[in-house]
Design a protein around this motif. Structure first.
Motif, PDB file in Angstrom:
ATOM      1  N   SER A  31      94.147  30.579 203.524  1.00 18.11           N
ATOM      2  CA  SER A  31      92.744  30.555 203.940  1.00 18.11           C
ATOM      3  C   SER A  31      91.826  31.084 202.843  1.00 18.11           C
ATOM      4  CB  SER A  31      92.556  31.394 205.210  1.00 18.11           C
ATOM      5  OG  SER A  31      93.243  30.826 206.299  1.00 18.11           O
ATOM      6  N   ILE A  32      92.230  32.199 202.229  1.00 17.62           N
ATOM      7  CA  ILE A  32      91.414  32.796 201.178  1.00 17.62           C
ATOM      8  C   ILE A  32      91.431  31.919 199.935  1.00 17.62           C
ATOM      9  CG2 ILE A  32      91.175  34.819 199.687  1.00 17.62           C
ATOM     10  CD1 ILE A  32      92.246  36.508 201.991  1.00 17.62           C
ATOM     11  N   SER A  33      92.576  31.302 199.623  1.00 20.21           N
ATOM     12  CA  SER A  33      92.654  30.417 198.453  1.00 20.21           C
ATOM     13  C   SER A  33      91.689  29.243 198.583  1.00 20.21           C
ATOM     14  CB  SER A  33      94.095  29.918 198.275  1.00 20.21           C
ATOM     15  OG  SER A  33      94.966  30.974 197.929  1.00 20.21           O
ATOM     16  N   HIS A  34      91.685  28.586 199.755  1.00 20.69           N
ATOM     17  CA  HIS A  34      90.733  27.491 199.977  1.00 20.69           C
ATOM     18  C   HIS A  34      89.302  27.947 199.716  1.00 20.69           C
ATOM     19  CE1 HIS A  34      92.994  24.124 201.590  1.00 20.69           C
ATOM     20  NE2 HIS A  34      93.596  24.880 202.483  1.00 20.69           N
ATOM     21  N   GLU A  68      87.152  33.443 188.072  1.00 25.96           N
ATOM     22  CA  GLU A  68      88.571  33.572 187.707  1.00 25.96           C
ATOM     23  C   GLU A  68      89.326  34.055 188.941  1.00 25.96           C
ATOM     24  OE1 GLU A  68      90.013  33.187 184.622  1.00 25.96           O
ATOM     25  OE2 GLU A  68      88.304  33.083 183.235  1.00 25.96           O
ATOM     26  N   ILE A  69      90.348  33.313 189.334  1.00 28.99           N
ATOM     27  CA  ILE A  69      91.121  33.636 190.525  1.00 28.99           C
ATOM     28  C   ILE A  69      92.568  33.892 190.123  1.00 28.99           C
ATOM     29  CG2 ILE A  69      91.851  32.851 192.815  1.00 28.99           C
ATOM     30  CD1 ILE A  69      89.492  30.814 192.641  1.00 28.99           C
ATOM     31  N   SER A  70      93.153  34.964 190.624  1.00 32.04           N
ATOM     32  CA  SER A  70      94.583  35.213 190.436  1.00 32.04           C
ATOM     33  C   SER A  70      95.241  35.321 191.801  1.00 32.04           C
ATOM     34  CB  SER A  70      94.813  36.493 189.625  1.00 32.04           C
ATOM     35  OG  SER A  70      94.236  37.614 190.270  1.00 32.04           O
ATOM     36  N   GLY A  71      96.537  35.048 191.844  1.00 27.88           N
ATOM     37  CA  GLY A  71      97.264  35.089 193.107  1.00 27.88           C
ATOM     38  C   GLY A  71      97.025  33.887 193.997  1.00 27.88           C
ATOM     39  N   LEU A  72      96.428  32.830 193.466  1.00 28.93           N
ATOM     40  CA  LEU A  72      96.112  31.637 194.262  1.00 28.93           C
ATOM     41  C   LEU A  72      97.384  30.988 194.785  1.00 28.93           C
ATOM     42  CD1 LEU A  72      93.451  29.595 194.643  1.00 28.93           C
ATOM     43  CD2 LEU A  72      94.876  28.165 193.187  1.00 28.93           C
ATOM     44  N   LEU A  73      97.347  30.525 196.033  1.00 27.42           N
ATOM     45  CA  LEU A  73      98.448  29.743 196.579  1.00 27.42           C
ATOM     46  C   LEU A  73      98.452  28.354 195.948  1.00 27.42           C
ATOM     47  CD1 LEU A  73     100.717  29.201 198.662  1.00 27.42           C
ATOM     48  CD2 LEU A  73      98.916  28.417 200.214  1.00 27.42           C
ATOM     49  N   MET A 118      88.504  37.459 191.083  1.00 30.30           N
ATOM     50  CA  MET A 118      89.066  37.903 192.350  1.00 30.30           C
ATOM     51  C   MET A 118      90.559  37.665 192.403  1.00 30.30           C
ATOM     52  SD  MET A 118      87.844  34.977 195.039  1.00 30.30           S
ATOM     53  CE  MET A 118      88.971  35.654 196.264  1.00 30.30           C
ATOM     54  N   GLN A 119      91.219  38.473 193.216  1.00 30.38           N
ATOM     55  CA  GLN A 119      92.656  38.333 193.441  1.00 30.38           C
ATOM     56  C   GLN A 119      92.888  37.988 194.901  1.00 30.38           C
ATOM     57  OE1 GLN A 119      95.047  41.632 192.135  1.00 30.38           O
ATOM     58  NE2 GLN A 119      96.882  40.914 193.204  1.00 30.38           N
ATOM     59  N   VAL A 120      93.759  37.018 195.142  1.00 26.06           N
ATOM     60  CA  VAL A 120      94.082  36.587 196.491  1.00 26.06           C
ATOM     61  C   VAL A 120      95.272  37.408 196.999  1.00 26.06           C
ATOM     62  CG1 VAL A 120      94.822  34.653 197.947  1.00 26.06           C
ATOM     63  CG2 VAL A 120      93.261  34.245 196.016  1.00 26.06           C
ATOM     64  N   PRO A 121      95.130  38.088 198.126  1.00 24.15           N
ATOM     65  CA  PRO A 121      96.276  38.851 198.662  1.00 24.15           C
ATOM     66  C   PRO A 121      97.343  37.928 199.242  1.00 24.15           C
ATOM     67  CG  PRO A 121      94.432  38.949 200.184  1.00 24.15           C
ATOM     68  CD  PRO A 121      93.928  38.232 198.947  1.00 24.15           C
ATOM     69  N   GLY A 122      98.516  38.469 199.517  1.00 23.67           N
ATOM     70  CA  GLY A 122      99.590  37.693 200.126  1.00 23.67           C
ATOM     71  C   GLY A 122      99.219  37.238 201.525  1.00 23.67           C
ATOM     72  N   ASP A 123      99.761  36.104 201.923  1.00 21.94           N
ATOM     73  CA  ASP A 123      99.389  35.450 203.181  1.00 21.94           C
ATOM     74  C   ASP A 123     100.205  36.009 204.342  1.00 21.94           C
ATOM     75  OD1 ASP A 123      98.767  33.677 205.262  1.00 21.94           O
ATOM     76  OD2 ASP A 123      98.540  31.995 203.880  1.00 21.94           O
ATOM     77  N   ILE A 124      99.526  36.624 205.303  1.00 21.08           N
ATOM     78  CA  ILE A 124     100.236  37.175 206.460  1.00 21.08           C
ATOM     79  C   ILE A 124     100.859  36.063 207.299  1.00 21.08           C
ATOM     80  CG2 ILE A 124      98.228  37.246 208.006  1.00 21.08           C
ATOM     81  CD1 ILE A 124      99.370  39.995 208.955  1.00 21.08           C
ATOM     82  N   SER A 125     100.282  34.853 207.258  1.00 22.90           N
ATOM     83  CA  SER A 125     100.874  33.742 208.005  1.00 22.90           C
ATOM     84  C   SER A 125     102.228  33.356 207.417  1.00 22.90           C
ATOM     85  CB  SER A 125      99.927  32.541 208.011  1.00 22.90           C
ATOM     86  OG  SER A 125      98.759  32.828 208.738  1.00 22.90           O
ATOM     87  N   ALA A 138     105.686  22.567 201.904  1.00 23.23           N
ATOM     88  CA  ALA A 138     105.042  22.708 200.594  1.00 23.23           C
ATOM     89  C   ALA A 138     103.530  22.838 200.699  1.00 23.23           C
ATOM     90  CB  ALA A 138     105.390  21.511 199.699  1.00 23.23           C
ATOM     91  N   THR A 139     102.939  22.519 201.847  1.00 27.73           N
ATOM     92  CA  THR A 139     101.486  22.648 201.979  1.00 27.73           C
ATOM     93  C   THR A 139     101.053  24.107 201.971  1.00 27.73           C
ATOM     94  OG1 THR A 139     101.521  22.651 204.412  1.00 27.73           O
ATOM     95  CG2 THR A 139     101.336  20.515 203.315  1.00 27.73           C
ATOM     96  N   SER A 140     101.893  24.999 202.512  1.00 30.62           N
ATOM     97  CA  SER A 140     101.497  26.405 202.611  1.00 30.62           C
ATOM     98  C   SER A 140     102.448  27.363 201.917  1.00 30.62           C
ATOM     99  CB  SER A 140     101.374  26.816 204.081  1.00 30.62           C
ATOM    100  OG  SER A 140     102.642  26.809 204.719  1.00 30.62           O
ATOM    101  N   PHE A 141     103.720  26.972 201.717  1.00 32.76           N
ATOM    102  CA  PHE A 141     104.719  27.924 201.236  1.00 32.76           C
ATOM    103  C   PHE A 141     105.773  27.170 200.426  1.00 32.76           C
ATOM    104  CE2 PHE A 141     106.808  32.097 202.957  1.00 32.76           C
ATOM    105  CZ  PHE A 141     107.166  32.444 201.669  1.00 32.76           C
ATOM    106  N   PRO A 142     105.384  26.635 199.263  1.00 30.35           N
ATOM    107  CA  PRO A 142     106.332  25.814 198.500  1.00 30.35           C
ATOM    108  C   PRO A 142     107.583  26.559 198.058  1.00 30.35           C
ATOM    109  CG  PRO A 142     104.315  26.233 197.238  1.00 30.35           C
ATOM    110  CD  PRO A 142     104.046  26.683 198.637  1.00 30.35           C
ATOM    111  N   SER A 143     107.506  27.887 197.929  1.00 28.06           N
ATOM    112  CA  SER A 143     108.671  28.659 197.493  1.00 28.06           C
ATOM    113  C   SER A 143     109.509  29.173 198.655  1.00 28.06           C
ATOM    114  CB  SER A 143     108.214  29.844 196.628  1.00 28.06           C
ATOM    115  OG  SER A 143     107.377  30.722 197.369  1.00 28.06           O
ATOM    116  N   PHE A 144     109.220  28.728 199.877  1.00 30.77           N
ATOM    117  CA  PHE A 144     109.926  29.272 201.041  1.00 30.77           C
ATOM    118  C   PHE A 144     111.440  29.125 200.951  1.00 30.77           C
ATOM    119  CE2 PHE A 144     111.873  28.464 205.228  1.00 30.77           C
ATOM    120  CZ  PHE A 144     111.710  29.720 205.792  1.00 30.77           C
TER     121      PHE A 144
END
Length: 434
Positions: A24-27, A41-46, A228-235, A412-418
């Motif tokens: 959500s934050i990445s979008h 500048e964005i870091s931590g982007l999904l 900004m830095q994007v935190p980890g996704d609780i979802s 892969a839409t939300s968690f490609p490394s799952f």
């Protein structure tokens, strides 16, 4: 490509690792970065397919974007009035967030555009967004309230909109349209929803005021580029919270997870069921509260989910269904009819999948009653829903036989490394493709 998971029973989840950036934050960071003046500048982007679709859409409207490269993105913002007419339809893929939020942005432009998506997205209702945008003066054509959305940009006028159903996407779409509207735009929600848009607009220098359950802004302002830095996704973290809770011997530490109070419903629900979840190293990143989350195995009791927690956990209920199946007593979910219009009808799809694995589920129009039973092996169909695929993967930890999960490509839409992360944590998961 057709992808399915084969999960073999047994094992526990152990280790420590971060989860991918919040979707959500990445979008929202891409959208506001593109509309800002100056560089963001964005870091931590999904780097999931949904966010990549949003990036591609703004590139198609003339925004220069470098990356993503290992979660880093550089956006040369064009300002609120700097977007250019796209030459082809803008493809949102599987992302309802992208389509609804971009409808708000595009409604106030000076050009025409069309939003399209995959077959699943074209089945999802867009009328709840079209209604308030039309009231602001937007011209949007849709067949039966569904995509494709043909948008002719128009001058907009601010409105005070009372949402009939709590929806962060609708709220965000109206506020984004309000950036282009004359006068004040206010959205009043019937229950709290995620407030990432309001927080991020303020972070980009655009004042959003909060008055009780209403969020308001004045049109005609400007956004300023940010780092900004994007935190980890609780979802995404929710599936590991589920797995470590139900699998004996598990002990996981998930690093840097966003714990925005409008998103932590799943933590409170699992804790009420008896889960051992501890928040440590509390801090703030980019205006968002963040913590490391430790979760260990614990026996669960069924609950009646409190109504006020439903909108705070709306994306995590596939994980709840599996947790409820593993509890000692039945659980009841009501007031969650929104689950029927997600990437799939999540009430029906979860009920069908759990029944196939030997668990009793009584489906109701706005929820379900889940009666626990030992989870057996079997085959379930995720119907292309990423969160359902991941929930049933974690169910494999305690199943008596292997579980085959069909139609998993959209993970892969939300968690490609799952798959890789789950395997590293101890889940016996094999990804098969054809």
């Amino acid at each position: 490509m057709t992808i399915r998971y084969l999960v073999r029973p047994g094992s526990a989840l152990k280790g420590r690792f971060p989860v991918p950036g919040d979707k959500s934050i990445s979008h929202r960071s891409v959208i506001l970065g593109a509309l800002a003046e100056g560089v963001t500048e964005i870091s931590g982007l999904l780097e999931g397919d949904d966010v990549l679709a949003t990036i591609a859409a703004f590139r198609a409207m003339g925004v220069v974007i470098a990356g993503p490269d290992h979660g880093h993105l550089r956006i040369e913002g064009v300002g609120l009035r700097g977007l250019k007419a796209p030459q082809t339809p803008l493809d949102c893929g599987n992302s309802g967030t992208a389509m609804r939020l971009m409808a708000g942005v595009l409604a106030g432009q000076t050009f025409a555009s069309t939003l399209v998506g995959d077959a699943s997205l074209h089945k999802r209702p867009m009328g709840r967004v079209l209604q308030p945008l039309t009231a602001m003066g937007a011209e949007i054509h849709a067949q039966d309230g569904k995509a494709p959305l043909q948008i002719q940009g128009k001058p907009l006028t601010g409105i005070h909109y009372d949402m009939p159903v709590a929806s962060a996407q609708v709220k965000s779409a109206v506020l984004l349209a309000g950036l282009y509207a004359q006068g004040e735009t206010c959205v009043t929600e019937p229950a709290p929803t995620r407030d990432h848009s309001e927080r991020m607009l303020n972070g980009f220098g655009y004042m959003v005021s909060r008055q009780g359950s209403s969020a308001c802004l004045q049109g005609g302002g400007r956004l300023s580029g940010q780092s900004m830095q994007v935190p980890g996704d609780i979802s995404s973290a929710a599936f590991f919270l589920l797995g470590a809770t139900i699998a004996p011997g598990s002990d996981l530490l998930l690093e840097g997870v966003g714990i925005n109070p409008t998103r932590t419903g799943i933590i409170e629900i699992l804790t009420r069921m008896g889960a051992r979840i501890d928040l440590t190293a509390l801090r703030e990143i980019g205006g968002e509260p963040v913590a490391d989350i430790r979760v260990r195995y614990a026996p669960l009791q069924g609950i009646d989910v409190p109504p006020h927690l439903v909108p705070l956990a709306i994306d995590e209920f596939p994980a709840f269904f599996v947790a409820a199946a593993c509890a000692k007593t039945p659980s009841t979910l009501t007031g969650a009819e929104e689950l029927r219009v997600k990437e799939s009808d999540r009430i029906t799809v979860m009920a069908e999948g759990l029944r196939a694995l030997g668990v009793g589920v009584e489906e109701r129009p706005d929820g379900a009653v889940i009666t626990p039973a030992p989870i057996k092996g079997g085959q379930v169909d995720s119907h292309g829903d990423h969160r359902i695929a991941m929930a049933f993967a974690m169910a494999g930890l305690v199943a008596s036989g292997s579980i085959e999960i069909l139609d998993c490509a959209n993970v892969a839409t939300s968690f490609p490394s799952f798959p890789a992360l789950a395997q590293a944590a101890g889940l016996s998961l094999e990804q098969l493709s054809a």
